[in-house]
Write an enzyme that holds these catalytic residues in place. Structure first.
Site, short mmCIF file in Angstrom:
data_model
loop_
_atom_site.label_atom_id
_atom_site.label_comp_id
_atom_site.label_asym_id
_atom_site.label_seq_id
_atom_site.Cartn_x
_atom_site.Cartn_y
_atom_site.Cartn_z
N GLY A 144 0.79 -1.23 0.00
CA GLY A 144 0.00 0.00 0.00
C GLY A 144 0.82 1.28 0.00
O GLY A 144 0.54 2.21 -0.76
N ASN A 145 1.88 1.33 0.84
CA ASN A 145 2.60 2.60 0.97
C ASN A 145 3.48 2.92 -0.24
O ASN A 145 4.02 4.02 -0.34
CB ASN A 145 3.40 2.65 2.28
CG ASN A 145 4.53 1.67 2.28
OD1 ASN A 145 4.43 0.61 1.66
ND2 ASN A 145 5.61 2.02 2.94
N LYS B 283 -10.88 -10.19 3.71
CA LYS B 283 -9.91 -9.26 3.08
C LYS B 283 -10.33 -7.81 3.33
O LYS B 283 -11.37 -7.35 2.84
CB LYS B 283 -9.88 -9.54 1.57
CG LYS B 283 -9.05 -8.58 0.77
CD LYS B 283 -7.57 -8.87 0.92
CE LYS B 283 -6.71 -7.77 0.33
NZ LYS B 283 -5.38 -7.73 0.93
N LYS C 240 -2.91 -9.89 -2.85
CA LYS C 240 -1.85 -9.71 -3.86
C LYS C 240 -0.56 -10.44 -3.48
O LYS C 240 0.23 -10.78 -4.35
CB LYS C 240 -1.58 -8.23 -4.14
CG LYS C 240 -0.93 -7.46 -3.02
CD LYS C 240 0.52 -7.20 -3.25
CE LYS C 240 1.16 -6.42 -2.12
NZ LYS C 240 0.67 -6.46 -0.78
N LYS D 100 1.73 -12.19 3.85
CA LYS D 100 3.08 -12.08 3.27
C LYS D 100 3.94 -13.27 3.71
O LYS D 100 4.69 -13.84 2.92
CB LYS D 100 3.75 -10.76 3.71
CG LYS D 100 2.97 -9.56 3.24
CD LYS D 100 3.57 -8.26 3.71
CE LYS D 100 2.53 -7.16 3.69
NZ LYS D 100 1.72 -7.09 2.48
#
Ligand SMILES: Nc1ncnc2c1ncn2[C@@H]1O[C@H](COP(=O)(O)OP(=O)(O)O)[C@@H](O)[C@H]1O
Ligand SMILES: NC(=O)OP(=O)(O)O
Length: 310
Positions: free
Chosen positions: A11-12, A128, A210, A272
């Site tokens: 996101g960042n 999610k 993702k 992740k």
């Protein structure tokens, strides 16, 4: 040595202070500068990215639709729309930054469909988080008004949650690989890919994680490395506590142990970790790396990033 690398942008790397097009484009210019450092080292890049904030916002914008002349778009189509917008901004930024670096390479965004199982239990249990962070009160008011599910997201606020089935295959992976062989930088599997089911590739209402989609892509194209970029330099155990400890080099079995002990928050670090474990288990000679965008140019130096190996 030149490597084939799947880089997943968190996101960042896309969103900094606000969600305007201009602000996201500016953030992606900074991201592109860092990615070009990897290209300068001779690596072949396959870039993927998240879309949680963007697809949630787009879904909210659908509320302005009326039922006939301006119908609301379903979630799979909203995912495709975010692949298009983020892909456009990032392709553009990469072209400019490659030009600055004097590198003659083409960049293309591939609208990517990801096959999921329509019987995946995730469809009955939305997990999610997407869209903006709300206070508990705001979230509960939205839940009552719309029937949508909202959950607390890793201590950061409340967010809408949607189904997130696991990726089983990637429809376009062969053409992505051909593009890489042609030395083209691809942006693909954006937002986890457009979720589709069955032979007819029918779109379904979900947002694939993702990180899992990037690991699947890395597996299918036989990448040498999967780099997951996020908001921290290193994965930590006891995250946010006084005895927090950064991980640098870690084996899959050690990471499994930390996972079982509950060190990784669901919806943020856990996907992740699971993506990295899956990828390394399926490609035992490869490595997964979890680190920040800022650390990217220092990767390879001792202690930089969390490196996960078999
Ligand atoms: N054990 C952990 N180690 C490091 N960061 C963690 C851990 N658990 C949760 N986090 C948080 O998870 C964030 C990454 O999740 P998120 O922001 O949802 O991902 P993304 O970068 O893909 O958008 C980190 O920036 C950090 O704030
Ligand atoms: N689709 C997806 O996983 O997006 P985020 O990484 O932004 O949550």
């Amino acid at each position: 040595m030149s490597k084939k690398i799947v880089v997943a942008l968190g996101g960042n790397a896309i969103l900094s202070d606000n969600a305007s097009a201009k602000s996201q484009q500016d953030a992606l210019v900074k991201t592109a500068k860092q990615l070009v450092e990897l290209v300068k080292k001779g690596n072949q890049l396959i870039i993927s990215h998240g879309n949680g904030p963007q697809v949630g916002n787009l879904l909210l914008q659908q509320q302005a639709a009326d039922s006939e002349k301006n119908p609301a778009m379903p979630l799979d189509t909203c995912v495709a729309m975010t692949q298009g917008s983020i892909g456009y901004w990032l392709t553009n930024a990469m072209i400019q930054e490659l030009k600055v670096a004097g590198i003659d390479k083409e960049v293309v965004t591939v609208v990517t469909q990801v096959v999921v199982d329509e019987n995946d239990p995730a469809f009955a249990n939305p997990t999610k988080p997407i869209g903006p962070f709300l206070s508990e009160e705001e979230a509960k008011a939205q839940m009552n008004a719309t029937g949508a599910t909202f959950k607390e997201d890793a201590g950061r606020g409340w967010r809408k949650v949607v189904a997130s089935p696991k990726p089983e295959s990637i429809v376009e992976y062969k053409v992505i690989n051909r593009l890489v062989e042609e030395d083209v930088i691809t942006i693909s599997a954006g937002g986890g890919g457009i979720p589709v089911v069955g032979e007819e590739l029918r779109g379904v209402e979900a947002v694939i994680d993702k990180d899992y989609a990037s690991a699947k892509l890395a597996e299918l194209v036989h990448a040498d490395q999967l780099i997951i970029l996020t908001g921290v330099d290193n994965v930590a155990i006891n995250f946010g506590k006084e005895n927090q400890e950064s991980l640098t080099n870690v084996s899959v079995s050690q990471l499994e142990k930390y996972k079982a002990e509950g060190h990784f928050a669901p919806g943020s670090m856990l996907p992740k970790i699971e993506a990295a474990i899956d990828y390394v288990n399926n490609n035992p000679s490869s490595q997964a790396v979890i680190t920040s965008l800022e650390n990217l140019e220092f990767l390879g130096n001792e202690g930089v990033g969390t490196i996960i190996s078999k």
